[in-house]
Design a protein around this motif. Structure first.
Motif, PDB file in Angstrom:
ATOM      1  N   PHE A 189      -6.707   2.374   6.111  1.00 15.31           N
ATOM      2  CA  PHE A 189      -8.030   1.775   6.021  1.00 15.31           C
ATOM      3  C   PHE A 189      -8.793   1.803   7.335  1.00 15.31           C
ATOM      4  O   PHE A 189     -10.006   1.862   7.336  1.00 15.31           O
ATOM      5  N   CYS A 199     -10.093  -3.090  -0.367  1.00 11.62           N
ATOM      6  CA  CYS A 199      -8.928  -2.886   0.498  1.00 11.62           C
ATOM      7  C   CYS A 199      -8.352  -4.185   1.060  1.00 11.62           C
ATOM      8  O   CYS A 199      -7.259  -4.175   1.630  1.00 11.62           O
ATOM      9  N   ARG A 236      -4.535  -5.627   0.422  1.00 10.08           N
ATOM     10  CA  ARG A 236      -3.420  -4.928   1.066  1.00 10.08           C
ATOM     11  C   ARG A 236      -3.468  -5.074   2.579  1.00 10.08           C
ATOM     12  O   ARG A 236      -2.436  -5.144   3.246  1.00 10.08           O
ATOM     13  N   ASP A 296     -14.535   0.441   1.989  1.00  7.80           N
ATOM     14  CA  ASP A 296     -13.775   0.241   0.752  1.00  7.80           C
ATOM     15  C   ASP A 296     -13.648  -1.257   0.485  1.00  7.80           C
ATOM     16  O   ASP A 296     -12.739  -1.910   1.007  1.00  7.80           O
ATOM     17  N   GLU A 310      -2.154   5.702   2.115  1.00 10.79           N
ATOM     18  CA  GLU A 310      -3.419   5.002   2.066  1.00 10.79           C
ATOM     19  C   GLU A 310      -3.611   4.194   3.332  1.00 10.79           C
ATOM     20  O   GLU A 310      -2.830   3.296   3.623  1.00 10.79           O
ATOM     21  N   ALA A 349       0.832  -1.191   0.000  1.00  7.61           N
ATOM     22  CA  ALA A 349       0.000   0.000   0.000  1.00  7.61           C
ATOM     23  C   ALA A 349       0.860   1.232   0.000  1.00  7.61           C
ATOM     24  O   ALA A 349       1.954   1.257   0.503  1.00  7.61           O
ATOM     25  N   ALA A 393      -0.007   0.851   5.791  1.00  4.96           N
ATOM     26  CA  ALA A 393      -1.426   0.741   5.470  1.00  4.96           C
ATOM     27  C   ALA A 393      -2.273   0.570   6.724  1.00  4.96           C
ATOM     28  O   ALA A 393      -3.445   0.906   6.738  1.00  4.96           O
TER      29      ALA A 393
END
Length: 531
Positions: free
Chosen positions: A16, A308, A311, A305, A14, A10, A513
């Motif tokens: 999550f 995702c 990753r 998302d 970015e 990632a 990430a």
């Protein structure tokens, strides 16, 4: 199988996970660190004060309790992790209360059924294990009941990202458990006191925690839309998780203990149970601290998302490998000395078992983030046939190696290892069809494992050559020497990781990430600026 060199890193920017989930990480890890030492003292006290045979009976009760708990939970704990974040996102107060209320009633009914079952079935339990359980199984079911309350409160609070509350409840409960155990075993030594100490600590803390939780939910100024998760969706999800959890728990330890209890005396069964359970407490110290938070975090991230997961899986794998493999490798070499030194010479056999399980327990590591991803996608039902295959292989191997060939604890260890090795290819194929890949960083695993295995072997050879673990007449001073060797191993591991670039820039990108600042700061120190 994808490796870390493939394009799943990632970008550092970015991230999550929900910000509240990230804030909860330090609390979870710090509390887990304290609780590790508290639970270690509890374990040592239980083994030493009960003695080998009584601890064996206690271990059998604990494993029966684990099986009963697997049946009584009904998969609703996993439903909390999946659906509470969704209800929180939609600010659905009524749906949240319905989910909690119905789950509590269903689990309570299951516990009452289990209580009747152990009362009626006591003669069978006594005959199978060749042990007079007296009233211990009744106490075990009561412990299961308050344990389900504990798990429910912790799951809901974690899914709402209230990590501080979860940490505080866990800490207070552990301290009370330690106090009740110390007092109870001194005044009324026996298996009953050991079980009651845990029951009372769970009950006092988590009844109070449940009251506080429901008051907090009632005060929420949320709208209550006419829809919620829905009975059909909840039962479909929790039902599959329920079957999956039962099968998984049976494969972990419980079937081996039940078969060993039929063939071996309680003392040997207790040594196997201790040797089995100690390694994961140490090896998976950090991943276990974050397990509940990450399970809820996967669902929350996927809700926002759906692309995702690949990753997140890669990042979780690399974090898990970095924090587990070094401990497992060191434990495999030194557990045969450490376990009897801490728990007493009667548990020398447990040290050998622990040494083997330091490695065997790493096998299912490949499944952890994949399971989180599958739960987030609500596709667990597609894995059920593979889980049935796995438990069938496990039960056959248990029968063959423990009952038929009478290999004792060696048969138990072989059954666990071969069950995984024989079934994992089929399970990975099914997982790949669900989430698109495995994303396991094979080369990263080898980069970490091989140098640290050589370092552990060198330190072990050094200790054997010069008798470093037998220098003193006092065994506690020898145990201190083991901690010195552990410190040398830790410093040597960090130096090797940085010097030989075992953790690289692309790995750090995967870790970023997760957006855990303290974790990222530590990992940045492991990467040489010259690389």
């Amino acid at each position: 199988m994808h490796t870390d060199e493939q394009n799943f890193a990632a970008k550092p920017s970015e991230t999550f996970f929900h910000r509240e989930a990230i804030v909860g990480v330090p609390w979870m890890v710090f509390t887990k660190l304290i609780l590790f030492f508290v639970y270690l003292v509890i374990s040592v006290m239980t083994v030493r004060l009960l003695g080998k045979e009584q601890f064996g009976i206690f271990s059998i009760c604990a494993n029966i309790g684990g099986l009963i708990g697997a049946f009584c939970c009904l998969g609703l704990g996993a439903a909390y992790f999946r659906f509470v974040p969704e209800l929180v996102v939609h600010k659905n107060k009524a749906g949240l209360k319905r989910l909690i209320t119905r789950s509590v009633w269903l689990q309570s009914a299951a516990v009452m059924f289990a209580l009747v079952l152990v009362i009626v079935g006591k003669p069978w339990f006594d005959t199978w294990f060749n042990v007079d359980f007296r009233y211990y199984l009744i106490l075990t079911v009561l412990l299961v009941g308050v344990g389900l309350l504990k798990d429910g409160v912790a799951a809901i609070e974690t899914s709402m990202f209230h990590a501080r509350q979860v940490s505080l409840l866990s800490f207070v409960q552990a301290v009370l458990w330690l106090i009740f155990l110390a007092v109870g075993l001194r005044i009324w030594p026996g298996v009953g006191s050991a079980i009651n100490a845990q029951t009372f600590s769970y009950g006092i803390v988590y009844v109070a925690g449940a009251i506080v939780l429901m008051r907090r939910i009632n005060r929420l100024n949320w709208r209550s839309p006419p829809y919620g998760i829905g009975k059909r969706r909840t039962l479909k999800y929790s039902g599959v998780i329920y079957l999956n959890s039962i099968i998984r728990l049976l494969m972990l330890q419980y079937t081996e203990v039940i078969f060993l209890g039929r063939m071996r005396p309680p003392g040997e069964v207790g040594a196997y149970a201790l040797g089995y359970s100690l390694p994961p407490q140490i090896i998976f110290f950090i991943p276990a601290a974050l397990q509940m938070l990450f399970t809820a975090g996967f669902s929350d991230a996927y809700s926002r998302d759906p692309n995702c997961l690949n990753r997140l899986i890669a990042a979780f794998y690399k974090m898990q490998i970095l924090f587990t493999v070094p401990l497992a490798v060191f434990g495999a070499f030194f557990a045969p000395f450490a376990v009897p030194a801490v728990f007493g010479d009667d548990m020398a056999l447990a040290g050998i078992v622990a040494s083997a399980f330091c490695i065997i327990h790493l096998f299912p590591m490949i499944s952890t983030p994949l399971s989180m991803a599958i739960q987030a996608k609500e596709k667990v039902y597609r894995m059920l046939p593979l889980m049935l295959l796995q438990i069938s292989v496990n039960l056959f191997l248990d029968w063959l190696l423990i009952l038929h060939l009478d290999l004792g604890i060696w048969g138990g260890m072989m059954a666990v290892a071969f069950t995984f090795l024989l079934t994992i290819p089929f399970r990975l194929r099914a997982v790949r069809s669900i989430i698109g890949g495995i994303y396991f960083p094979v080369r990263y695993l080898l980069r970490i494992t091989l140098p640290l295995a050589l370092l552990s072997a060198f330190l072990y050879g050094l200790s054997e050559r010069f008798g470093l673990l037998a220098l003193f007449a006092d065994k506690y001073l020898n145990l201190l020497m083991l901690f010195v060797l552990g410190g040398i191993y830790l410093l040597g591991s960090l130096l090797m990781i940085r010097t030989f670039h075992l953790v690289r820039r692309e790995d750090i990108a995967d870790f970023h990430a997760l957006d855990i600042p303290k974790l990222n700061f530590f990992l940045d120190l492991l990467v040489s600026h010259s690389h």
